[in-house]
Write a protein that holds these residues in place. Structure first.
Motif, PDB file in Angstrom:
ATOM      1  N   GLY A  81     -18.528  29.430 -12.459  1.00  0.00           N
ATOM      2  CA  GLY A  81     -18.144  30.481 -11.521  1.00  0.00           C
ATOM      3  C   GLY A  81     -18.120  30.027 -10.080  1.00  0.00           C
ATOM      4  O   GLY A  81     -17.875  30.824  -9.180  1.00  0.00           O
ATOM      5  N   ILE A  82     -18.373  28.747  -9.818  1.00  0.00           N
ATOM      6  CA  ILE A  82     -18.367  28.199  -8.462  1.00  0.00           C
ATOM      7  C   ILE A  82     -16.995  27.597  -8.186  1.00  0.00           C
ATOM      8  O   ILE A  82     -16.527  26.744  -8.941  1.00  0.00           O
ATOM      9  N   LYS A  83     -16.353  28.024  -7.115  1.00  0.00           N
ATOM     10  CA  LYS A  83     -15.001  27.573  -6.802  1.00  0.00           C
ATOM     11  C   LYS A  83     -15.045  26.304  -5.961  1.00  0.00           C
ATOM     12  O   LYS A  83     -14.784  26.293  -4.764  1.00  0.00           O
ATOM     13  N   SER A  84     -15.402  25.238  -6.643  1.00  0.00           N
ATOM     14  CA  SER A  84     -15.510  23.933  -6.012  1.00  0.00           C
ATOM     15  C   SER A  84     -15.670  22.893  -7.111  1.00  0.00           C
ATOM     16  O   SER A  84     -16.251  23.179  -8.161  1.00  0.00           O
ATOM     17  N   LEU A 143     -19.453  24.191 -15.683  1.00  0.00           N
ATOM     18  CA  LEU A 143     -18.354  23.495 -15.030  1.00  0.00           C
ATOM     19  C   LEU A 143     -17.463  24.493 -14.294  1.00  0.00           C
ATOM     20  O   LEU A 143     -17.289  25.622 -14.738  1.00  0.00           O
ATOM     21  N   PRO A 144     -16.870  24.080 -13.161  1.00  0.00           N
ATOM     22  CA  PRO A 144     -15.931  24.966 -12.471  1.00  0.00           C
ATOM     23  C   PRO A 144     -14.636  25.092 -13.259  1.00  0.00           C
ATOM     24  O   PRO A 144     -14.229  24.157 -13.957  1.00  0.00           O
ATOM     25  N   PHE A 145     -13.994  26.244 -13.168  1.00  0.00           N
ATOM     26  CA  PHE A 145     -12.735  26.397 -13.888  1.00  0.00           C
ATOM     27  C   PHE A 145     -11.642  25.590 -13.196  1.00  0.00           C
ATOM     28  O   PHE A 145     -11.679  25.341 -11.995  1.00  0.00           O
ATOM     29  N   MET A 146     -10.674  25.163 -13.988  1.00  0.00           N
ATOM     30  CA  MET A 146      -9.620  24.297 -13.472  1.00  0.00           C
ATOM     31  C   MET A 146      -8.280  24.721 -14.066  1.00  0.00           C
ATOM     32  O   MET A 146      -8.130  24.821 -15.280  1.00  0.00           O
ATOM     33  N   TYR A 147      -7.295  24.976 -13.192  1.00  0.00           N
ATOM     34  CA  TYR A 147      -5.924  25.191 -13.648  1.00  0.00           C
ATOM     35  C   TYR A 147      -5.301  23.824 -13.931  1.00  0.00           C
ATOM     36  O   TYR A 147      -5.317  22.933 -13.086  1.00  0.00           O
ATOM     37  N   VAL A 148      -4.751  23.659 -15.112  1.00  0.00           N
ATOM     38  CA  VAL A 148      -4.032  22.429 -15.442  1.00  0.00           C
ATOM     39  C   VAL A 148      -2.564  22.794 -15.622  1.00  0.00           C
ATOM     40  O   VAL A 148      -2.197  23.503 -16.567  1.00  0.00           O
ATOM     41  N   ASP A 149      -1.729  22.343 -14.676  1.00  0.00           N
ATOM     42  CA  ASP A 149      -0.305  22.671 -14.730  1.00  0.00           C
ATOM     43  C   ASP A 149       0.515  21.405 -14.582  1.00  0.00           C
ATOM     44  O   ASP A 149      -0.008  20.284 -14.651  1.00  0.00           O
ATOM     45  N   MET A 150       1.806  21.554 -14.355  1.00  0.00           N
ATOM     46  CA  MET A 150       2.721  20.416 -14.328  1.00  0.00           C
ATOM     47  C   MET A 150       2.489  19.501 -13.122  1.00  0.00           C
ATOM     48  O   MET A 150       2.980  18.358 -13.120  1.00  0.00           O
ATOM     49  N   TYR A 151       1.759  19.965 -12.111  1.00  0.00           N
ATOM     50  CA  TYR A 151       1.514  19.141 -10.932  1.00  0.00           C
ATOM     51  C   TYR A 151       0.074  18.619 -10.841  1.00  0.00           C
ATOM     52  O   TYR A 151      -0.266  17.932  -9.871  1.00  0.00           O
ATOM     53  N   THR A 152      -0.757  18.931 -11.810  1.00  0.00           N
ATOM     54  CA  THR A 152      -2.166  18.525 -11.752  1.00  0.00           C
ATOM     55  C   THR A 152      -2.313  17.017 -11.706  1.00  0.00           C
ATOM     56  O   THR A 152      -3.087  16.464 -10.916  1.00  0.00           O
TER      57      THR A 152
END
Length: 439
Positions: free
Chosen positions: A272-275, A294-303
């Motif tokens: 839940g920590i944005k870092s 672990l912090p959440f992470m968006y995995v997209d086409m530019y990651t």
């Protein structure tokens, strides 16, 4: 002004496309590339969108020319010598206005109109690709240029503009509507003069405390179970822990992936920590198991492109970055994400948000990120050490296996209780058979 770095040749040899712009150039390193001509032709329109009808472009050019010698020194001379001062000033103005139509002081209505105008000229595919090209190390302009233009256009103080850019970047990376950077008071770099936009991006993703406040002595009850287990392990010696000399050759870690950790009683969950520093490891209340947050992470086409250029920035010789937090984080994640099952586990625990489609695509993203086996002196080194200690603890492993075997579902709990009840009956029956009660 600091030097605009170039990607080390070693990194470019692996896959140079991840370090080169697709639709737009910023600065002289890729200026004039024929495949970028479509957006290059749009740049005069971007200038007019930024300065408006009530100001003259010559005013902005004159302000840039006042700093032109320092600005040109930010780049390698072999690239700047191709342009006169006035040509270079026009390049900086046009490139900066494209960026400032994405970020910077603006109203909601004006921002919407600018986005609509860019979409009408370039199309949504090209428009969305511009942000990808902003992530590139070799596609940066000095942040000072952005400050000069914003000060002329909006009369915004330098410090306020930097803070606004940090907030906007935080909103973009963490989908945070308020843009409130967590624990900003502990990050010394926030608000300081950045070299370029990529440095702003790096600041907001690594902002956060290295450690949580120390727990009080009786936080977990009347006795410290973790301390008791540690002393028991010390008493048991090598029988309670694996031989570290055999298992940890050259500082390498034996544990592999989140599913491997789960088998040892270490469960992952979202912190839940944005870092990127929002990683925490701790035993549970009675040390049945442990939690890796672990912090959440968006995995997209530019990651992949983003983190490759961040790693290149931390490794570039003139970056002056001591704490390689991004490289340390990626090195840690490469240990945890090995198979599709690992991605599935992290998706279900809301740690990874997968925009790519298949879980195998996410695995490939982490495999493609090379951290070059750099010595890890970051905050993540301590986390990995704590995980390794727990992983090699035989007592904690036995407790985790016992819990998994007998307390994983209601039926095993009922079977265990029934077995214990029958065992007690057998003991009582045997006792009275040997010592019958008097009549």
């Amino acid at each position: 002004m600091p030097l605009m770095q170039m990607v080390p040749m070693l990194m470019k040899e692996e896959n140079k496309e991840d370090y080169e712009p697709k639709v737009v150039s910023f600065g002289p390193y890729h200026h004039g590339n024929e495949k970028l001509k479509f957006v290059e032709d749009f740049k005069p329109t971007a200038v007019q969108m930024f300065i408006g009808d009530d100001m003259n472009e010559a005013v902005f050019i004159a302000a840039i020319l006042g700093e032109i010698e320092n600005v040109k020194k930010c780049y390698l001379e072999e690239f700047t010598c191709r342009y006169t001062d006035i040509q270079f000033a026009h390049m900086m103005l046009r490139d900066a206005c494209v960026i400032l139509n994405y970020f910077g002081p603006n109203t909601v209505d004006k921002s919407y109109k600018e986005s609509e105008t860019i979409n009408n000229h370039l199309g949504i595919a090209v428009y969305s690709s511009i942000i990808r090209d902003m992530y590139l190390l070799e596609n940066q302009i000095p942040f000072r240029i952005l400050e000069i233009l914003v000060a002329l256009r909006y009369n915004t103080p330098r410090h306020s503009f930097i803070k606004a850019m940090e907030r906007d970047s935080f909103k973009m990376f963490f989908n945070d509507k308020k843009g409130m950077i967590e624990h900003a008071e502990v990050k010394d770099d926030l608000g300081k003069n950045p070299a370029h936009l990529l440095e702003i991006f790096r600041r907001v993703i690594v902002t956060g405390p290295d450690h949580d406040p120390i727990l009080r002595e009786n936080e977990y009850g009347c006795c410290n179970v973790n301390d008791m287990l540690t002393r028991l392990e010390e008493g048991c010696g090598k029988y309670c822990k694996d031989d570290e000399n055999e298992e940890r050759h050259g500082g390498q870690y034996v544990f592999r992936s989140v599913t491997d950790l789960k088998s040892k009683g270490i469960y992952s969950k979202a912190s839940g920590i944005k870092s990127l520093k929002g990683v925490r490891f701790s035993p549970t209340r009675f040390c049945w198991s442990a939690e890796l947050k672990l912090p959440f992470m968006y995995v997209d086409m530019y990651t992949r492109v983003f983190f490759k250029n961040m790693i290149a920035y931390e490794f570039s010789p003139n970056s002056h970055i001591i704490d390689k937090s991004v490289t340390g984080y990626m090195s840690f994640m490469k240990l945890l994400v090995v198979t599709e099952e690992d991605v599935k586990e992290m998706r279900e625990n809301k740690i990874i948000i997968n925009s790519l489609g298949s879980d195998d695509d996410v695995v490939q993203v982490y495999k493609d990120l090379n951290t070059y086996e750099a010595g890890d002196t970051s905050y993540f080194w301590n986390v990995k050490k704590d995980i390794e200690d727990h992983y090699h603890s035989k007592i904690r492993t036995w407790m985790a296996e016992f819990r998994t075997t007998y307390f994983n579902n209601p039926w095993t709990i009922i079977a265990l209780v029934a077995s214990l009840f029958l065992l007690c009956l057998d003991i009582v029956q045997t006792y009275y058979a040997i010592h019958p009660p008097p009549n």
